[in-house]
Design an enzyme around this catalytic site. Structure first.
Site, PDB file in Angstrom:
ATOM      1  N   ARG A   1       4.084   9.992   9.502  1.00 23.49           N
ATOM      2  CA  ARG A   1       5.040   9.010   8.983  1.00 23.49           C
ATOM      3  C   ARG A   1       6.473   9.459   9.266  1.00 23.49           C
ATOM      4  NH1 ARG A   1       1.845   6.805   4.490  1.00 23.49           N
ATOM      5  NH2 ARG A   1      -0.072   6.172   5.568  1.00 23.49           N
TER       6      ARG A   1
ATOM      7  N   GLU B   1     -13.511   4.996  -4.282  1.00 22.92           N
ATOM      8  CA  GLU B   1     -13.010   4.335  -3.064  1.00 22.92           C
ATOM      9  C   GLU B   1     -13.999   4.446  -1.902  1.00 22.92           C
ATOM     10  OE1 GLU B   1      -9.200   4.454   0.039  1.00 22.92           O
ATOM     11  OE2 GLU B   1      -9.187   5.746  -1.723  1.00 22.92           O
TER      12      GLU B   1
ATOM     13  N   LYS C   1     -11.871   0.919  -5.850  1.00 27.16           N
ATOM     14  CA  LYS C   1     -10.862   0.736  -4.800  1.00 27.16           C
ATOM     15  C   LYS C   1     -11.585   0.436  -3.483  1.00 27.16           C
ATOM     16  CE  LYS C   1      -6.854   2.807  -2.493  1.00 27.16           C
ATOM     17  NZ  LYS C   1      -5.826   3.863  -2.508  1.00 27.16           N
TER      18      LYS C   1
ATOM     19  N   GLY D   1      -5.986  -0.676   4.131  1.00 22.42           N
ATOM     20  CA  GLY D   1      -6.944  -0.480   5.203  1.00 22.42           C
ATOM     21  C   GLY D   1      -6.524  -0.889   6.599  1.00 22.42           C
ATOM     22  N   GLY D   2      -5.280  -0.641   6.972  1.00 17.50           N
ATOM     23  CA  GLY D   2      -4.852  -0.956   8.325  1.00 17.50           C
ATOM     24  C   GLY D   2      -4.240  -2.327   8.496  1.00 17.50           C
TER      25      GLY D   2
ATOM     26  N   SER E   1      -3.763  -1.002  -4.531  1.00 22.90           N
ATOM     27  CA  SER E   1      -3.556   0.445  -4.524  1.00 22.90           C
ATOM     28  C   SER E   1      -3.188   0.806  -3.089  1.00 22.90           C
ATOM     29  CB  SER E   1      -4.820   1.192  -4.971  1.00 22.90           C
ATOM     30  OG  SER E   1      -4.604   2.595  -4.924  1.00 22.90           O
TER      31      SER E   1
ATOM     32  N   ARG F   1       0.564   2.970   2.809  1.00 22.57           N
ATOM     33  CA  ARG F   1       1.472   2.563   3.880  1.00 22.57           C
ATOM     34  C   ARG F   1       2.021   1.156   3.679  1.00 22.57           C
ATOM     35  NH1 ARG F   1       1.242  -0.829   6.888  1.00 22.57           N
ATOM     36  NH2 ARG F   1      -0.949  -1.204   6.431  1.00 22.57           N
TER      37      ARG F   1
END
Length: 343
Positions: free
Chosen positions: A32, A177, A222, A265-266, A292, A295
Protein backbone atom coordinates in the site's frame (compact mmCIF):
# COMPACT_ATOMS: atom_id res chain seq x y z
CA UNK A 1 -19.73 -5.36 34.84
CA UNK A 2 -18.00 -6.31 31.62
CA UNK A 3 -19.98 -6.62 28.40
CA UNK A 4 -21.14 -10.05 27.29
CA UNK A 5 -20.11 -11.59 23.99
CA UNK A 6 -23.63 -10.88 22.73
CA UNK A 7 -23.44 -7.21 23.75
CA UNK A 8 -20.14 -6.72 21.95
CA UNK A 9 -21.35 -8.56 18.84
CA UNK A 10 -24.47 -6.41 18.66
CA UNK A 11 -22.42 -3.21 19.05
CA UNK A 12 -20.32 -4.22 16.05
CA UNK A 13 -23.29 -4.33 13.69
CA UNK A 14 -25.40 -1.29 14.61
CA UNK A 15 -26.96 0.70 11.73
CA UNK A 16 -24.78 3.33 10.00
CA UNK A 17 -21.59 1.73 11.38
CA UNK A 18 -19.21 -1.01 10.33
CA UNK A 19 -15.79 -2.46 11.06
CA UNK A 20 -12.51 -1.00 9.83
CA UNK A 21 -10.08 -3.76 8.90
CA UNK A 22 -6.73 -2.14 9.70
CA UNK A 23 -4.96 -5.45 10.24
CA UNK A 24 -2.72 -5.43 7.17
CA UNK A 25 0.41 -7.51 7.61
CA UNK A 26 3.80 -5.84 7.22
CA UNK A 27 4.00 -7.15 3.65
CA UNK A 28 0.55 -5.88 2.70
CA UNK A 29 1.02 -2.43 4.22
CA UNK A 30 4.34 -2.16 2.34
CA UNK A 31 2.48 -2.72 -0.94
CA UNK A 32 0.00 0.00 0.00
CA UNK A 33 2.82 2.39 0.89
CA UNK A 34 4.65 1.58 -2.35
CA UNK A 35 1.74 3.20 -4.23
CA UNK A 36 2.58 6.53 -2.56
CA UNK A 37 6.38 6.02 -2.59
CA UNK A 38 6.53 5.80 1.20
CA UNK A 39 8.97 3.52 3.01
CA UNK A 40 7.22 1.17 5.41
CA UNK A 41 8.73 1.65 8.87
CA UNK A 42 7.42 1.28 12.42
CA UNK A 43 6.94 5.06 12.50
CA UNK A 44 5.25 5.42 9.11
CA UNK A 45 2.85 2.58 9.88
CA UNK A 46 2.08 4.20 13.23
CA UNK A 47 1.50 7.61 11.62
CA UNK A 48 -0.85 6.13 9.04
CA UNK A 49 -2.97 4.26 11.56
CA UNK A 50 -2.99 7.28 13.88
CA UNK A 51 -4.36 9.40 11.02
CA UNK A 52 -7.29 7.01 10.61
CA UNK A 53 -8.03 6.41 14.29
CA UNK A 54 -7.92 10.13 15.13
CA UNK A 55 -10.45 11.01 12.40
CA UNK A 56 -13.03 11.77 15.07
CA UNK A 57 -16.22 12.19 13.04
CA UNK A 58 -15.54 9.17 10.82
CA UNK A 59 -14.66 6.95 13.75
CA UNK A 60 -17.43 8.14 16.09
CA UNK A 61 -20.23 8.14 13.54
CA UNK A 62 -19.39 5.17 11.32
CA UNK A 63 -16.79 2.79 12.78
CA UNK A 64 -18.07 0.29 15.33
CA UNK A 65 -14.82 -1.63 15.65
CA UNK A 66 -11.25 -1.76 14.34
CA UNK A 67 -9.33 -4.95 13.55
CA UNK A 68 -5.68 -4.41 14.46
CA UNK A 69 -2.41 -6.13 13.60
CA UNK A 70 -0.16 -7.40 16.42
CA UNK A 71 2.23 -4.48 15.99
CA UNK A 72 -0.54 -1.88 16.00
CA UNK A 73 -2.32 -3.01 19.17
CA UNK A 74 0.95 -2.37 21.04
CA UNK A 75 1.69 1.06 19.52
CA UNK A 76 1.09 4.57 20.83
CA UNK A 77 0.40 7.79 18.96
CA UNK A 78 3.06 10.47 18.67
CA UNK A 79 1.83 12.10 21.88
CA UNK A 80 2.09 8.80 23.77
CA UNK A 81 -1.62 7.92 23.73
CA UNK A 82 -2.05 4.18 23.06
CA UNK A 83 -3.72 3.63 19.69
CA UNK A 84 -6.21 1.35 21.44
CA UNK A 85 -7.28 4.31 23.59
CA UNK A 86 -7.78 6.48 20.49
CA UNK A 87 -10.16 3.82 19.20
CA UNK A 88 -11.99 3.48 22.51
CA UNK A 89 -12.27 7.27 22.94
CA UNK A 90 -14.05 7.40 19.57
CA UNK A 91 -16.62 4.90 20.84
CA UNK A 92 -15.21 2.05 18.74
CA UNK A 93 -14.21 -1.41 19.89
CA UNK A 94 -10.61 -2.62 19.45
CA UNK A 95 -10.15 -6.03 17.81
CA UNK A 96 -7.21 -8.14 16.69
CA UNK A 97 -6.25 -10.39 13.78
CA UNK A 98 -4.99 -13.66 15.26
CA UNK A 99 -4.43 -16.00 12.32
CA UNK A 100 -0.90 -16.51 11.04
CA UNK A 101 -1.81 -16.49 7.36
CA UNK A 102 -2.64 -19.09 4.74
CA UNK A 103 -0.06 -21.59 3.48
CA UNK A 104 -0.28 -24.25 0.76
CA UNK A 105 -2.21 -27.26 2.04
CA UNK A 106 -0.23 -30.48 1.68
CA UNK A 107 -1.88 -32.86 -0.76
CA UNK A 108 -4.31 -30.25 -2.07
CA UNK A 109 -2.77 -28.41 -5.06
CA UNK A 110 -4.02 -24.86 -5.42
CA UNK A 111 -5.59 -24.77 -1.95
CA UNK A 112 -4.47 -23.32 1.38
CA UNK A 113 -4.94 -23.84 5.10
CA UNK A 114 -4.72 -21.05 7.64
CA UNK A 115 -2.20 -21.41 10.47
CA UNK A 116 -2.13 -19.92 13.96
CA UNK A 117 -3.91 -22.30 16.35
CA UNK A 118 -0.79 -23.27 18.28
CA UNK A 119 -0.63 -21.20 21.46
CA UNK A 120 -3.70 -19.21 20.44
CA UNK A 121 -5.34 -19.39 23.86
CA UNK A 122 -2.37 -17.66 25.51
CA UNK A 123 -2.18 -15.05 22.76
CA UNK A 124 -5.88 -14.29 23.11
CA UNK A 125 -5.48 -13.79 26.86
CA UNK A 126 -2.65 -11.33 26.19
CA UNK A 127 -4.63 -9.48 23.51
CA UNK A 128 -7.58 -9.16 25.87
CA UNK A 129 -5.22 -7.56 28.37
CA UNK A 130 -4.14 -5.14 25.63
CA UNK A 131 -7.76 -4.11 25.03
CA UNK A 132 -9.04 -6.43 22.28
CA UNK A 133 -12.70 -7.40 22.63
CA UNK A 134 -13.08 -9.22 19.33
CA UNK A 135 -10.80 -11.12 16.96
CA UNK A 136 -10.59 -12.20 13.34
CA UNK A 137 -9.46 -15.36 11.54
CA UNK A 138 -9.55 -15.63 7.74
CA UNK A 139 -9.80 -18.81 5.71
CA UNK A 140 -9.07 -18.34 1.99
CA UNK A 141 -11.13 -20.69 -0.17
CA UNK A 142 -9.89 -21.15 -3.73
CA UNK A 143 -12.57 -21.55 -6.39
CA UNK A 144 -12.47 -23.02 -9.90
CA UNK A 145 -14.43 -25.59 -11.89
CA UNK A 146 -13.15 -28.30 -9.52
CA UNK A 147 -12.19 -26.36 -6.38
CA UNK A 148 -12.68 -26.18 -3.50
CA UNK A 149 -12.28 -29.81 -2.50
CA UNK A 150 -14.30 -31.18 0.38
CA UNK A 151 -11.06 -31.83 2.29
CA UNK A 152 -9.80 -28.26 2.14
CA UNK A 153 -13.24 -26.85 2.92
CA UNK A 154 -13.58 -29.05 5.99
CA UNK A 155 -10.04 -28.38 7.23
CA UNK A 156 -10.51 -24.62 7.05
CA UNK A 157 -13.97 -24.79 8.61
CA UNK A 158 -12.60 -26.88 11.46
CA UNK A 159 -9.78 -24.39 12.09
CA UNK A 160 -12.29 -21.51 12.08
CA UNK A 161 -14.43 -23.35 14.63
CA UNK A 162 -11.47 -24.14 16.92
CA UNK A 163 -10.39 -20.49 16.75
CA UNK A 164 -13.92 -19.31 17.53
CA UNK A 165 -14.25 -21.61 20.52
CA UNK A 166 -10.92 -20.41 21.92
CA UNK A 167 -11.95 -16.78 21.47
CA UNK A 168 -15.19 -17.26 23.36
CA UNK A 169 -13.38 -19.05 26.18
CA UNK A 170 -11.35 -15.85 26.66
CA UNK A 171 -14.36 -13.53 26.47
CA UNK A 172 -13.52 -12.37 22.95
CA UNK A 173 -16.05 -12.24 20.11
CA UNK A 174 -14.80 -14.21 17.08
CA UNK A 175 -15.25 -12.84 13.58
CA UNK A 176 -15.45 -15.94 11.40
CA UNK A 177 -14.17 -15.16 7.89
CA UNK A 178 -14.44 -17.87 5.23
CA UNK A 179 -13.57 -15.98 2.03
CA UNK A 180 -14.41 -17.61 -1.30
CA UNK A 181 -11.87 -15.78 -3.42
CA UNK A 182 -13.05 -13.45 -6.16
CA UNK A 183 -9.64 -13.85 -7.78
CA UNK A 184 -9.39 -17.61 -7.24
CA UNK A 185 -7.14 -20.07 -9.04
CA UNK A 186 -8.40 -19.06 -12.47
CA UNK A 187 -10.79 -16.20 -11.56
CA UNK A 188 -12.99 -17.11 -14.53
CA UNK A 189 -15.86 -18.66 -12.57
CA UNK A 190 -19.32 -17.18 -13.06
CA UNK A 191 -21.68 -15.90 -10.38
CA UNK A 192 -23.64 -19.15 -10.38
CA UNK A 193 -20.49 -21.06 -9.42
CA UNK A 194 -19.67 -18.55 -6.69
CA UNK A 195 -23.17 -18.89 -5.27
CA UNK A 196 -23.00 -22.69 -5.13
CA UNK A 197 -19.53 -22.73 -3.56
CA UNK A 198 -20.28 -19.98 -1.03
CA UNK A 199 -23.42 -21.77 0.11
CA UNK A 200 -21.60 -25.06 0.58
CA UNK A 201 -18.66 -23.44 2.39
CA UNK A 202 -20.97 -21.64 4.81
CA UNK A 203 -22.94 -24.85 5.40
CA UNK A 204 -19.77 -26.69 6.40
CA UNK A 205 -18.49 -23.78 8.51
CA UNK A 206 -21.66 -23.60 10.58
CA UNK A 207 -21.76 -27.38 10.89
CA UNK A 208 -18.28 -27.25 12.44
CA UNK A 209 -19.11 -24.25 14.65
CA UNK A 210 -22.04 -26.19 16.11
CA UNK A 211 -19.98 -29.38 16.42
CA UNK A 212 -17.32 -27.55 18.45
CA UNK A 213 -19.95 -25.89 20.65
CA UNK A 214 -19.37 -22.31 19.55
CA UNK A 215 -22.11 -19.99 20.80
CA UNK A 216 -23.59 -18.64 17.57
CA UNK A 217 -25.14 -15.71 19.44
CA UNK A 218 -21.66 -14.43 20.36
CA UNK A 219 -19.93 -14.30 16.95
CA UNK A 220 -19.96 -12.30 13.71
CA UNK A 221 -19.81 -13.80 10.21
CA UNK A 222 -17.49 -12.07 7.72
CA UNK A 223 -18.24 -13.60 4.29
CA UNK A 224 -17.68 -12.68 0.68
CA UNK A 225 -20.49 -11.38 -1.46
CA UNK A 226 -21.67 -13.65 -4.26
CA UNK A 227 -19.91 -12.15 -7.28
CA UNK A 228 -18.41 -13.46 -10.53
CA UNK A 229 -14.70 -14.17 -10.78
CA UNK A 230 -12.52 -11.16 -11.53
CA UNK A 231 -11.63 -12.48 -14.99
CA UNK A 232 -14.97 -14.06 -15.87
CA UNK A 233 -16.11 -11.21 -18.10
CA UNK A 234 -19.59 -11.65 -16.64
CA UNK A 235 -21.44 -8.41 -15.95
CA UNK A 236 -24.10 -8.55 -13.25
CA UNK A 237 -26.13 -5.90 -11.47
CA UNK A 238 -25.89 -4.97 -7.80
CA UNK A 239 -29.46 -6.24 -7.46
CA UNK A 240 -28.53 -9.70 -8.75
CA UNK A 241 -25.50 -9.84 -6.46
CA UNK A 242 -27.74 -8.86 -3.55
CA UNK A 243 -30.45 -11.42 -4.33
CA UNK A 244 -28.00 -14.29 -4.79
CA UNK A 245 -26.03 -13.36 -1.68
CA UNK A 246 -29.11 -13.15 0.52
CA UNK A 247 -30.40 -16.45 -0.90
CA UNK A 248 -27.15 -18.09 0.23
CA UNK A 249 -27.52 -16.65 3.72
CA UNK A 250 -31.10 -17.84 4.05
CA UNK A 251 -29.93 -21.33 3.08
CA UNK A 252 -26.80 -21.47 5.25
CA UNK A 253 -26.66 -18.91 8.09
CA UNK A 254 -28.65 -19.48 11.29
CA UNK A 255 -30.81 -16.53 12.31
CA UNK A 256 -29.26 -16.65 15.80
CA UNK A 257 -26.06 -15.10 14.40
CA UNK A 258 -26.07 -11.45 15.62
CA UNK A 259 -24.80 -9.96 12.38
CA UNK A 260 -22.93 -10.25 9.09
CA UNK A 261 -20.07 -7.92 8.13
CA UNK A 262 -18.86 -8.24 4.55
CA UNK A 263 -15.31 -8.23 3.31
CA UNK A 264 -14.82 -6.27 0.07
CA UNK A 265 -12.80 -9.04 -1.54
CA UNK A 266 -11.21 -7.22 -4.46
CA UNK A 267 -14.19 -5.07 -5.40
CA UNK A 268 -13.63 -1.37 -6.05
CA UNK A 269 -14.62 1.09 -3.32
CA UNK A 270 -17.90 2.06 -4.97
CA UNK A 271 -18.77 -1.47 -6.10
CA UNK A 272 -18.51 -2.75 -2.53
CA UNK A 273 -20.65 0.12 -1.26
CA UNK A 274 -23.27 -0.23 -4.01
CA UNK A 275 -23.59 -3.97 -3.47
CA UNK A 276 -23.86 -3.59 0.32
CA UNK A 277 -26.61 -1.02 -0.14
CA UNK A 278 -28.51 -3.28 -2.57
CA UNK A 279 -28.34 -6.13 -0.06
CA UNK A 280 -29.78 -3.91 2.68
CA UNK A 281 -32.65 -2.86 0.41
CA UNK A 282 -33.98 -6.42 0.56
CA UNK A 283 -36.86 -6.58 3.03
CA UNK A 284 -37.13 -8.90 5.99
CA UNK A 285 -33.44 -9.65 6.61
CA UNK A 286 -33.12 -11.46 9.95
CA UNK A 287 -29.54 -10.21 10.49
CA UNK A 288 -28.03 -6.73 10.62
CA UNK A 289 -25.72 -6.61 7.60
CA UNK A 290 -22.78 -4.20 7.50
CA UNK A 291 -19.19 -3.86 6.29
CA UNK A 292 -15.78 -4.97 7.49
CA UNK A 293 -13.70 -3.34 4.79
CA UNK A 294 -9.96 -2.75 4.60
CA UNK A 295 -8.75 -1.45 1.27
CA UNK A 296 -12.26 -0.34 0.25
CA UNK A 297 -12.29 2.09 3.20
CA UNK A 298 -8.65 3.11 3.05
CA UNK A 299 -7.57 3.36 -0.60
CA UNK A 300 -8.71 6.95 -1.12
CA UNK A 301 -7.43 8.02 2.30
CA UNK A 302 -3.93 6.68 1.76
CA UNK A 303 -3.66 8.45 -1.61
CA UNK A 304 -4.87 11.75 -0.16
CA UNK A 305 -2.48 11.45 2.79
CA UNK A 306 0.54 10.48 0.71
CA UNK A 307 2.67 9.95 3.82
CA UNK A 308 2.90 13.67 4.55
CA UNK A 309 2.01 15.31 7.85
CA UNK A 310 0.53 18.32 6.07
CA UNK A 311 -1.95 16.02 4.32
CA UNK A 312 -3.41 14.38 7.43
CA UNK A 313 -6.60 16.45 7.21
CA UNK A 314 -7.02 15.56 3.52
CA UNK A 315 -6.56 11.88 4.29
CA UNK A 316 -9.14 12.08 7.07
CA UNK A 317 -11.64 13.80 4.76
CA UNK A 318 -11.25 11.02 2.19
CA UNK A 319 -11.67 8.43 4.95
CA UNK A 320 -14.79 10.19 6.25
CA UNK A 321 -16.33 10.21 2.78
CA UNK A 322 -16.00 6.46 2.36
CA UNK A 323 -17.24 5.89 5.90
CA UNK A 324 -20.29 8.06 5.26
CA UNK A 325 -21.09 6.28 2.01
CA UNK A 326 -20.82 2.85 3.63
CA UNK A 327 -22.85 4.07 6.59
CA UNK A 328 -25.66 4.85 4.13
CA UNK A 329 -25.22 1.41 2.58
CA UNK A 330 -25.83 -0.31 5.93
CA UNK A 331 -29.41 0.97 5.78
CA UNK A 332 -29.84 0.62 2.01
CA UNK A 333 -29.74 4.37 1.38
CA UNK A 334 -26.58 4.78 -0.72
CA UNK A 335 -27.07 6.07 -4.26
CA UNK A 336 -24.69 7.06 -7.02
CA UNK A 337 -26.09 10.59 -6.81
CA UNK A 338 -25.22 10.81 -3.10
CA UNK A 339 -21.74 9.46 -3.85
CA UNK A 340 -21.07 12.18 -6.41
CA UNK A 341 -22.73 14.93 -4.36
CA UNK A 342 -20.62 14.18 -1.31
CA UNK A 343 -17.34 13.68 -3.18
Amino acid sequence: MSESLQDIARRLVVPHKGILAADESSGTIKKRFDTINLTSTVESRRDYREMLFSAKKAMHDHISGVILFDETIRQSAKDGTPLVKLIEDAGSIPGIKVDAGAIPMVGFPGETITEGLDGLGKRLAEYRGLGARFAKWRAAIAISKVLPTAGATYANAHALARYAALCQSEGIVPIVEPEVLMDGVEATHDIERCQAVTQEVLRVVFEELVRLRVDLTGMILKPNMVVPGKDSGQVVSAQEIAERTVAVFHASVPTTVPGIAFLSGGQSDEEATANLSAINQIKGLPWPITFSFGRALQAAAIQAWGGKAENVAAGQRAFLHRCEMNGLATVGEWTDAKEKQAA
